[in-house]
Write an enzyme that holds these catalytic residues in place. Structure first.
Site, mmCIF file in Angstrom:
data_model
loop_
_atom_site.group_PDB
_atom_site.id
_atom_site.type_symbol
_atom_site.label_atom_id
_atom_site.label_comp_id
_atom_site.label_asym_id
_atom_site.label_seq_id
_atom_site.Cartn_x
_atom_site.Cartn_y
_atom_site.Cartn_z
ATOM 1 N N LYS A 202 0.852 -1.190 0.000
ATOM 2 C CA LYS A 202 0.000 0.000 0.000
ATOM 3 C C LYS A 202 0.889 1.241 0.000
ATOM 4 O O LYS A 202 1.611 1.506 0.961
ATOM 5 C CB LYS A 202 -0.924 0.001 1.213
ATOM 6 C CG LYS A 202 -1.871 1.184 1.275
ATOM 7 C CD LYS A 202 -2.766 1.085 2.507
ATOM 8 C CE LYS A 202 -3.701 2.261 2.622
ATOM 9 N NZ LYS A 202 -4.563 2.169 3.835
ATOM 10 N N LYS A 255 -2.022 -1.605 -3.872
ATOM 11 C CA LYS A 255 -2.884 -0.425 -3.846
ATOM 12 C C LYS A 255 -2.012 0.824 -3.926
ATOM 13 O O LYS A 255 -1.068 0.942 -3.141
ATOM 14 C CB LYS A 255 -3.705 -0.424 -2.547
ATOM 15 C CG LYS A 255 -4.624 0.769 -2.375
ATOM 16 C CD LYS A 255 -5.307 0.734 -1.013
ATOM 17 C CE LYS A 255 -6.213 1.948 -0.828
ATOM 18 N NZ LYS A 255 -6.811 1.999 0.521
ATOM 19 N N TYR A 321 -14.798 0.734 -7.616
ATOM 20 C CA TYR A 321 -16.094 1.401 -7.464
ATOM 21 C C TYR A 321 -16.937 1.242 -8.724
ATOM 22 O O TYR A 321 -18.128 1.560 -8.707
ATOM 23 C CB TYR A 321 -15.871 2.877 -7.130
ATOM 24 C CG TYR A 321 -15.092 3.062 -5.848
ATOM 25 C CD1 TYR A 321 -15.721 2.993 -4.613
ATOM 26 C CD2 TYR A 321 -13.700 3.252 -5.866
ATOM 27 C CE1 TYR A 321 -15.007 3.121 -3.428
ATOM 28 C CE2 TYR A 321 -12.980 3.386 -4.691
ATOM 29 C CZ TYR A 321 -13.635 3.319 -3.476
ATOM 30 O OH TYR A 321 -12.911 3.440 -2.315
#
Length: 336
Positions: A202, A255, A321
């Site tokens: 991340k 990510k 999303y």
């Protein structure tokens, strides 16, 4: 070597049927994960200005309706992010048995049973008054995130989420040793079958900004560069991933996704035996959405091209999303 005119690569690009026949990469709904923001003390879905088309949902019939809609398109995997009504220095609402995520897990499990897969983001940033991913203490006169003290809280959160019905716990704090602490706590509590999808790689990215708006999780001071990865580093990702594997991670994650395709490829090539998730984050979503709303790009084509690139780079699972839209577009037929 056979060359032109005997070899003509364009033969396999002649029409869509041939292109589909020989395509090396394909998208499926089974690998898509839909994020959901769930907020306490609201009765209706709330728009998120920085993420057009994305909402904060109350833990009631509106949440159920949204999950039903996404499920109807073939997406069965959901990752939940909680927005509590109460915050303190120790993220106590994150491991409260009646916390926002715990209530939502029970509601969704009672409604859908085992038809859906429920993943929970495990962190403290949405639940602390200071917005950091751990417990704050003073060191040499400065405020800092205390790594080892934070592990105790993360373990409490993970167990409470498993008790409420989570299938997979996804620790996102980037605390050293957090996967091991959670694995130990889950096993001791009897949740040996609860998997861990670690945010292993991340990065400290500006592309999280709309998420912090959506979840009210912007740090009150400083930033997260002391624990999230430096965007200039790629091979460090292998160290982070290997440590999480040693500590018991079942699934790895990179990510952001769109801007770190090289890292996705590097991690998947090094650890091919581990499922790899990639998170197409809020800022990456919002950039596409803004360009599409201004008529600068075709949204469907852009999203499918980018998502295919993430899959092509090596991601087995994609948190996005756009999950519901992608599932719908897959049914319609990709435009390539």
């Amino acid at each position: 070597m056979v060359t032109f005119p005997t070899l003509r690569p364009r033969r396999l690009r002649k029409n869509k049927l041939i292109r589909d026949l020989v395509a090396e990469t394909s998208l499926t709904t089974s690998g898509l994960i839909q994020p959901i923001f769930i907020k306490e003390n609201i009765n209706e879905p709330e728009k998120i200005d920085s993420m057009p088309g994305v909402y904060r949902y109350p833990p009631n019939e509106h949440l159920i309706k949204f999950v039903e809609e996404v499920y109807s398109f073939g997406v069965k995997n959901f990752i939940l992010f909680g927005i509590p009504s109460f915050k303190d220095e120790f993220a106590s609402s994150a491991y409260d048995k009646n916390g926002i995520i715990q209530k939502s897990l029970r509601l969704l499990r009672q409604t859908f049973g085992e038809k859906i897969l429920l993943i929970t983001d495990e962190c403290t940033d949405e639940y602390t008054s200071h917005g950091h991913c751990g417990i704050i203490t003073q060191k040499d006169g400065k405020l800092c995130v205390n790594n080892d003290e934070s592990l105790k809280v993360h373990a409490l959160i993970a167990v409470s989420q498993a008790e409420a019905g989570a299938d997979i716990i996804a620790p996102s704090s980037m605390m050293d040793g957090v996967v091991g602490a959670i694995r130990k706590a889950l096993d001791e509590a009897g949740f040996t079958d609860t998997a861990i999808m670690s945010y292993s790689v991340k990065y400290a990215s500006t592309f999280y900004s709309p998420f912090r708006d959506a979840a009210y999780s912007k740090p009150a001071f400083g930033d997260r560069r002391g624990y999230q990865m430096d965007p200039r580093n790629a091979f460090e990702a292998l160290k982070e991933a290997s440590l999480d594997i040693e500590e018991g991670a079942d699934i790895l994650m990179v990510k952001p996704a769109h801007t770190y395709l090289d890292v996705i490829r590097l991690v998947k090539t090094t650890f091919p035996q581990y499922p790899l998730a990639a998170y197409h984050v809020s800022g990456e979503y919002s950039m596409i959405k803004a360009a599409a709303l201004n008529g600068w790009i075709d949204e469907k084509t852009a999203v499918l091209e980018i998502t295919t690139a993430i899959k092509r780079a090596g991601a087995d699972l994609i948190i996005t999303y756009y999950a519901k839209d992608i599932a719908n577009w897959i049914k319609e037929g990709v435009p390539f």
